[in-house]
Design an enzyme around this catalytic site. Structure first.
Site, PDB file in Angstrom:
ATOM      1  N   ARG A   1      12.233   6.685 -20.273  1.00 38.49           N
ATOM      2  CA  ARG A   1      10.671   6.487 -20.131  1.00 38.49           C
ATOM      3  C   ARG A   1      10.321   5.471 -20.916  1.00 38.49           C
ATOM      4  O   ARG A   1       9.104   4.703 -20.743  1.00 38.49           O
ATOM      5  CB  ARG A   1      10.031   7.904 -20.811  1.00 38.49           C
TER       6      ARG A   1
ATOM      7  N   TYR B   1     -14.630   0.336  -9.286  1.00 38.44           N
ATOM      8  CA  TYR B   1     -13.580   1.031  -8.149  1.00 38.44           C
ATOM      9  C   TYR B   1     -14.376   2.415  -8.235  1.00 38.44           C
ATOM     10  O   TYR B   1     -14.152   3.117  -9.425  1.00 38.44           O
ATOM     11  CB  TYR B   1     -12.234   0.642  -8.784  1.00 38.44           C
TER      12      TYR B   1
ATOM     13  N   ASP C   1     -11.147  -4.731 -15.563  1.00 37.13           N
ATOM     14  CA  ASP C   1     -10.497  -4.581 -14.549  1.00 37.13           C
ATOM     15  C   ASP C   1     -10.345  -6.003 -13.791  1.00 37.13           C
ATOM     16  O   ASP C   1     -11.345  -6.280 -13.257  1.00 37.13           O
ATOM     17  CB  ASP C   1     -10.967  -3.435 -13.541  1.00 37.13           C
TER      18      ASP C   1
ATOM     19  N   LYS D   1      -1.740  -4.617  -5.950  1.00 37.91           N
ATOM     20  CA  LYS D   1      -2.528  -5.506  -5.044  1.00 37.91           C
ATOM     21  C   LYS D   1      -2.027  -7.088  -5.119  1.00 37.91           C
ATOM     22  O   LYS D   1      -0.972  -7.096  -4.512  1.00 37.91           O
ATOM     23  CB  LYS D   1      -3.861  -5.673  -5.601  1.00 37.91           C
TER      24      LYS D   1
HETATM   25  C1  LIG Z   1     -10.201  -3.132  -8.579  1.00 34.81           C
HETATM   26  C2  LIG Z   1      -9.345  -1.931  -8.301  1.00 34.81           C
HETATM   27  N1  LIG Z   1      -8.645  -1.631  -9.642  1.00 34.81           N
HETATM   28  C3  LIG Z   1      -7.717  -0.444  -9.707  1.00 34.81           C
HETATM   29  C4  LIG Z   1      -7.306   0.005  -8.236  1.00 34.81           C
HETATM   30  C5  LIG Z   1      -6.315   0.993  -8.303  1.00 34.81           C
HETATM   31  O1  LIG Z   1      -5.173   0.705  -8.057  1.00 34.81           O
HETATM   32  P1  LIG Z   1      -3.995   1.726  -7.518  1.00 34.81           P
HETATM   33  O2  LIG Z   1      -4.305   1.916  -6.067  1.00 34.81           O
HETATM   34  O3  LIG Z   1      -2.745   1.127  -7.813  1.00 34.81           O
HETATM   35  O4  LIG Z   1      -4.210   3.113  -8.129  1.00 34.81           O
HETATM   36  C6  LIG Z   1      -7.832  -0.531  -7.223  1.00 34.81           C
HETATM   37  C7  LIG Z   1      -7.141   0.052  -5.811  1.00 34.81           C
HETATM   38  O5  LIG Z   1      -8.033  -0.514  -4.870  1.00 34.81           O
HETATM   39  C8  LIG Z   1      -8.692  -1.727  -7.247  1.00 34.81           C
HETATM   40  O6  LIG Z   1      -9.312  -1.823  -6.059  1.00 34.81           O
END
Ligand SMILES: Cc1ncc(COP(=O)(O)O)c(C=O)c1O
Length: 394
Positions: A58, A112, A184, A209
């Site tokens: 882990r 998000y 983020d 992404k």
């Molecule tokens: C700005 C943003 N943060 C976080 C995430 C979440 O990522 P994950 O899909 O890997 O959980 C996304 C997913 O679309 C996103 O657009």
């Protein structure tokens, strides 16, 4: 280990590739393991988890340590990076590292959607109150700060609608109030916007992404500054979060070419955004690099460039028209992710997921993730789609 004075391409290529982890290979291999064994009682008793020391699966192995180190090196001033099984898990870990019962959280209205949902699903049951703020609030966020405000969560540009925040103003208000900051940074990546040196405490990446870049893995990361690294580690350990070595390997492989891919995503998106801005059916183009995007002045001041994700709105409504347009697209596919080599077009409706601000649009809103195809071909696909939109019955 590389030094911070080297260029971004050099850091991406060499980051985390310590010889003791690569064992003479270019990439640290996928080291699959739950159990690490200790040769003696003394070694067992001395064993402690930590970067570069085998202890238990882990806590990762060379594949994960190398990825984490490479990500930390991209953010000057950062102390360390935690890895998570998705971007959402990374956001949740960052939030949980900052709050306790009785605290108040300020979260941008354009976060998000699943991040927003944590206000109800994660924070409220713990006795933590969340208040959403206008992404264009800037220094006026001072009015929303309370003695118990523990954290300000930013995401810029905003999800779906791309408002760019005045991050230095918000960070300075948060610091004056001793609140921590989470950002983020998935849209910009550390290549286009450096968070930790701007005073942000916890910088989130959905590796899924751009870092992954090939639409074949789910992963997240939180890179921490000095005020937040210990608490992030503590929380992640308690939550039992880890990233599989296979996904860490893919993420690191994506990372090596991130600068080249981002340049191409950025150039393609800008070409398409400028073309759309002149199209008679298009109402607004929400691309941070265009003056039509709210907060564009913060983008030109704070970011070193753009990436491939933006949105546009159409002048006229009509679900049938929209279906005629998107169902017939040949190169743009519909899907809920972004940041991969393939282009995606996603009709979105931000209206029900805004509470501090109001989203209004005359016609449908479409988000584009511009991939690595030739921009001229993508424009031809959109041009034919817009012609179908116009021709279709309402
Ligand atoms: C700005 C943003 N943060 C976080 C995430 C979440 O990522 P994950 O899909 O890997 O959980 C996304 C997913 O679309 C996103 O657009």
């Amino acid at each position: 280990m590389t030094t911070r004075r080297e260029g971004i391409g050099t850091r991406l290529v060499h980051g985390g590739r310590r010889p003791e982890w690569t064992q003479g290979l270019i990439n640290p291999p996928v080291a699959r393991a739950s159990t690490m064994v200790f040769p003696t009682l003394a070694a067992l008793e001395k064993g402690r988890p930590g970067e570069g020391r085998h202890f238990y699966g882990r806590y990762g192995g060379p594949t994960q340590w190398a990825l984490a180190e490479a990500l930390t090196e991209l953010e000057p001033g950062a102390v360390g990076t935690g890895l998570y099984p998705s971007g959402v898990a990374a956001v949740a870990a960052a939030l949980l590292a900052c709050v306790k019962a009785g605290d108040h959280v300020l979260m941008v209205d354009t976060a998000y959607d699943p991040t927003r949902a944590m206000a109800e699903s994660l924070l409220a049951p713990m006795g933590v109150e969340t208040e959403f703020y206008d992404p264009l609030i800037g220094a006026r966020i001072a009015r929303l700060m309370r003695p118990n405000t523990a954290v300000v969560l930013m995401e810029s540009p905003g999800s779906l609608t791309f408002e760019v925040q005045d991050v230095p103003a918000i960070v300075s208000v948060a610091k004056a109030a001793s609140a921590l900051t989470i950002f983020d940074n998935t849209w910009a990546t550390p290549l286009r916007f450096r968070t930790i040196e701007r005073g942000i405490d916890l910088s989130v990446q959905a590796i899924t992404k751009y870092i992954g870049g090939h639409s074949d893995l789910m992963a997240g990361a939180v890179t921490a500054g000095p005020q937040a690294w210990e608490r992030l580690q503590r929380t992640s350990k308690a939550l039992g979060h880890c990233l599989s070595p296979d996904d860490a390997f893919l993420a690191a492989r994506g990372l090596r070419t991130l600068h080249i891919r981002l340049d191409a995503h950025e150039a393609g998106a800008l070409t398409i955004a400028r073309w759309l801005a002149k199209h008679p059916l298009v109402d607004r183009v929400l691309h941070p690099a265009l003056p039509s995007c709210p907060g564009h002045e913060h983008f030109t001041r704070d970011f070193t460039g753009g990436t491939g994700l933006f949105a546009f709105t159409l002048k006229r409504p009509g679900k049938g028209r929209l279906a005629a347009m998107v169902d017939g697209l040949k190169l743009f596919a519909m899907g809920y992710s972004w940041g991969g080599f393939e282009s995606l077009a996603l009709p979105v409706n931000p209206k029900p997921i805004r509470t501090a601000t109001k989203w209004e649009a005359n016609g449908p809103t479409i988000r584009l993730s511009v991939g690595l195809e030739d921009p001229a071909d993508l424009i031809a696909d959109l041009e034919a789609g817009l012609a179908r939109f116009e021709a279709a019955l309402p």
